[in-house]
Design a protein around this motif. Structure first.
Motif, PDB file in Angstrom:
ATOM      1  N   PHE A  30       0.839  -1.185   0.000  1.00 39.47           N
ATOM      2  CA  PHE A  30       0.000   0.000   0.000  1.00 39.47           C
ATOM      3  C   PHE A  30       0.877   1.238   0.000  1.00 39.47           C
ATOM      4  O   PHE A  30       0.774   2.095   0.868  1.00 39.47           O
ATOM      5  CB  PHE A  30      -0.941   0.005   1.206  1.00 39.47           C
ATOM      6  CG  PHE A  30      -1.886  -1.142   1.215  1.00 39.47           C
ATOM      7  CD1 PHE A  30      -2.827  -1.282   0.217  1.00 39.47           C
ATOM      8  CD2 PHE A  30      -1.830  -2.104   2.196  1.00 39.47           C
ATOM      9  CE1 PHE A  30      -3.703  -2.351   0.207  1.00 39.47           C
ATOM     10  CE2 PHE A  30      -2.705  -3.171   2.193  1.00 39.47           C
ATOM     11  CZ  PHE A  30      -3.642  -3.296   1.201  1.00 39.47           C
ATOM     12  N   ASP A 104      -3.884   5.655  -3.726  1.00 44.23           N
ATOM     13  CA  ASP A 104      -4.643   4.584  -3.091  1.00 44.23           C
ATOM     14  C   ASP A 104      -5.806   5.141  -2.278  1.00 44.23           C
ATOM     15  O   ASP A 104      -5.741   6.255  -1.766  1.00 44.23           O
ATOM     16  CB  ASP A 104      -3.753   3.758  -2.163  1.00 44.23           C
ATOM     17  CG  ASP A 104      -2.616   3.058  -2.894  1.00 44.23           C
ATOM     18  OD1 ASP A 104      -2.599   3.076  -4.134  1.00 44.23           O
ATOM     19  OD2 ASP A 104      -1.744   2.490  -2.223  1.00 44.23           O
ATOM     20  N   ALA A 106      -9.143   3.576   0.469  1.00 43.81           N
ATOM     21  CA  ALA A 106      -9.790   2.446   1.129  1.00 43.81           C
ATOM     22  C   ALA A 106     -11.045   2.948   1.820  1.00 43.81           C
ATOM     23  O   ALA A 106     -11.053   4.035   2.398  1.00 43.81           O
ATOM     24  CB  ALA A 106      -8.844   1.801   2.142  1.00 43.81           C
ATOM     25  N   GLU A 107     -12.112   2.144   1.746  1.00 44.76           N
ATOM     26  CA  GLU A 107     -13.346   2.492   2.431  1.00 44.76           C
ATOM     27  C   GLU A 107     -13.825   1.306   3.237  1.00 44.76           C
ATOM     28  O   GLU A 107     -13.562   0.150   2.890  1.00 44.76           O
ATOM     29  CB  GLU A 107     -14.408   2.979   1.455  1.00 44.76           C
ATOM     30  CG  GLU A 107     -14.804   1.978   0.396  1.00 44.76           C
ATOM     31  CD  GLU A 107     -15.803   2.553  -0.588  1.00 44.76           C
ATOM     32  OE1 GLU A 107     -16.981   2.137  -0.532  1.00 44.76           O
ATOM     33  OE2 GLU A 107     -15.410   3.393  -1.403  1.00 44.76           O
ATOM     34  N   VAL A 126     -14.620  -3.883   3.539  1.00 44.78           N
ATOM     35  CA  VAL A 126     -13.476  -3.071   3.100  1.00 44.78           C
ATOM     36  C   VAL A 126     -13.293  -3.172   1.584  1.00 44.78           C
ATOM     37  O   VAL A 126     -13.322  -4.265   1.018  1.00 44.78           O
ATOM     38  CB  VAL A 126     -12.178  -3.515   3.800  1.00 44.78           C
ATOM     39  CG1 VAL A 126     -11.005  -2.662   3.351  1.00 44.78           C
ATOM     40  CG2 VAL A 126     -12.336  -3.478   5.312  1.00 44.78           C
ATOM     41  N   MET A 128     -10.458  -1.662  -1.146  1.00 44.80           N
ATOM     42  CA  MET A 128      -9.196  -0.946  -1.365  1.00 44.80           C
ATOM     43  C   MET A 128      -9.002  -0.801  -2.860  1.00 44.80           C
ATOM     44  O   MET A 128      -9.115  -1.778  -3.598  1.00 44.80           O
ATOM     45  CB  MET A 128      -8.054  -1.763  -0.762  1.00 44.80           C
ATOM     46  CG  MET A 128      -6.683  -1.247  -1.038  1.00 44.80           C
ATOM     47  SD  MET A 128      -6.335   0.108   0.065  1.00 44.80           S
ATOM     48  CE  MET A 128      -4.799   0.652  -0.608  1.00 44.80           C
ATOM     49  N   THR A 129      -8.748   0.428  -3.334  1.00 44.21           N
ATOM     50  CA  THR A 129      -8.485   0.627  -4.757  1.00 44.21           C
ATOM     51  C   THR A 129      -7.102   1.234  -4.936  1.00 44.21           C
ATOM     52  O   THR A 129      -6.683   2.096  -4.174  1.00 44.21           O
ATOM     53  CB  THR A 129      -9.531   1.541  -5.418  1.00 44.21           C
ATOM     54  OG1 THR A 129      -9.563   2.788  -4.735  1.00 44.21           O
ATOM     55  CG2 THR A 129     -10.911   0.909  -5.393  1.00 44.21           C
ATOM     56  N   LYS A 136     -11.128  -6.514  -2.165  1.00 43.73           N
ATOM     57  CA  LYS A 136     -12.198  -6.494  -1.168  1.00 43.73           C
ATOM     58  C   LYS A 136     -11.907  -7.520  -0.089  1.00 43.73           C
ATOM     59  O   LYS A 136     -11.298  -8.555  -0.358  1.00 43.73           O
ATOM     60  CB  LYS A 136     -13.544  -6.831  -1.811  1.00 43.73           C
ATOM     61  CG  LYS A 136     -14.013  -5.843  -2.832  1.00 43.73           C
ATOM     62  CD  LYS A 136     -15.338  -6.283  -3.433  1.00 43.73           C
ATOM     63  CE  LYS A 136     -15.767  -5.338  -4.530  1.00 43.73           C
ATOM     64  NZ  LYS A 136     -17.028  -5.772  -5.140  1.00 43.73           N
ATOM     65  N   LEU A 140      -8.831  -4.867   6.890  1.00 39.87           N
ATOM     66  CA  LEU A 140      -7.594  -4.407   6.274  1.00 39.87           C
ATOM     67  C   LEU A 140      -6.704  -3.822   7.358  1.00 39.87           C
ATOM     68  O   LEU A 140      -7.119  -2.931   8.102  1.00 39.87           O
ATOM     69  CB  LEU A 140      -7.904  -3.337   5.223  1.00 39.87           C
ATOM     70  CG  LEU A 140      -6.726  -2.600   4.597  1.00 39.87           C
ATOM     71  CD1 LEU A 140      -5.812  -3.557   3.842  1.00 39.87           C
ATOM     72  CD2 LEU A 140      -7.223  -1.491   3.677  1.00 39.87           C
ATOM     73  N   MET A 151      -4.914  -7.813   3.902  1.00 43.56           N
ATOM     74  CA  MET A 151      -6.363  -7.906   3.784  1.00 43.56           C
ATOM     75  C   MET A 151      -6.755  -9.305   4.227  1.00 43.56           C
ATOM     76  O   MET A 151      -6.129 -10.289   3.812  1.00 43.56           O
ATOM     77  CB  MET A 151      -6.804  -7.669   2.338  1.00 43.56           C
ATOM     78  CG  MET A 151      -8.298  -7.693   2.134  1.00 43.56           C
ATOM     79  SD  MET A 151      -9.152  -6.217   2.704  1.00 43.56           S
ATOM     80  CE  MET A 151      -8.834  -5.095   1.353  1.00 43.56           C
TER      81      MET A 151
END
Length: 164
Positions: A30, A104, A106-107, A126, A128-129, A136, A140, A151
């Motif tokens: 990341f 990056d 993340a939600e 979660v 993460m892009t 997903k 995370l 993850m």
């Protein structure tokens, strides 16, 4: 950009061949979420409630936490102070948490950021892009100091071959 993610994607692809490896989680890079955790933390919100008895402060309503290039948005953020009451120990964000930095994002439903260690744990749906790559999972773990993470729980990924 794909060359930065290639080792993680290769490890993920190899892990897909083995269900037990996926159950244990996936190590990923990341780098875009790497941050200087020694910088000041700025918080803005619609309201603030302070509880001197338990050493907490609760920011509510369109909360935005900034630390260098890192941004964390949430509906509510509880700030917990250390035993001295002078330094922030950790932030507990809830209500549609979004964390972004560089390339990056993340939600998740909630996140806990331990300031001193630079550790962030995001939980609950979660996503993460990283550019065109999406990962997903349930939880995370990110180390902002090193830009590494893990993850866990029902990990799936989508990426574009050839960097497209």
């Amino acid at each position: 950009m794909l060359d930065r993610f290639f080792p993680a994607l290769l490890a993920l692809a190899l892990g897909l061949a083995s269900a037990p490896a996926m159950a244990q989680g996936t190590e990923v890079s990341f780098g875009g979420l790497k941050a200087d955790t020694g910088l000041p933390v700025e918080v803005t919100a619609e309201s603030l409630s302070v509880n001197q008895a338990d050493g907490t402060a609760i920011f509510a309503g369109e909360v935005l936490v900034k630390q260098g290039e890192m941004r964390l948005q949430a509906g509510e953020v509880k700030v917990e102070y250390d035993a001295t009451g002078k330094a922030i120990d950790r932030l507990h964000a809830t209500g549609g948490v979004l964390m972004v930095n560089a390339t990056d994002a993340a939600e998740a439903a909630e996140a806990v950021y331990t300031i001193a260690s630079g550790e962030v744990v995001m939980m609950g749906g979660v996503l993460m892009t990283q550019g065109a790559t999406a990962i997903k999972g349930d939880t995370l773990h990110i180390n902002l100091k090193t830009g590494t993470g893990r993850m866990e729980g029902g990990v799936t990924t989508t990426f574009m071959p050839g960097g497209n």
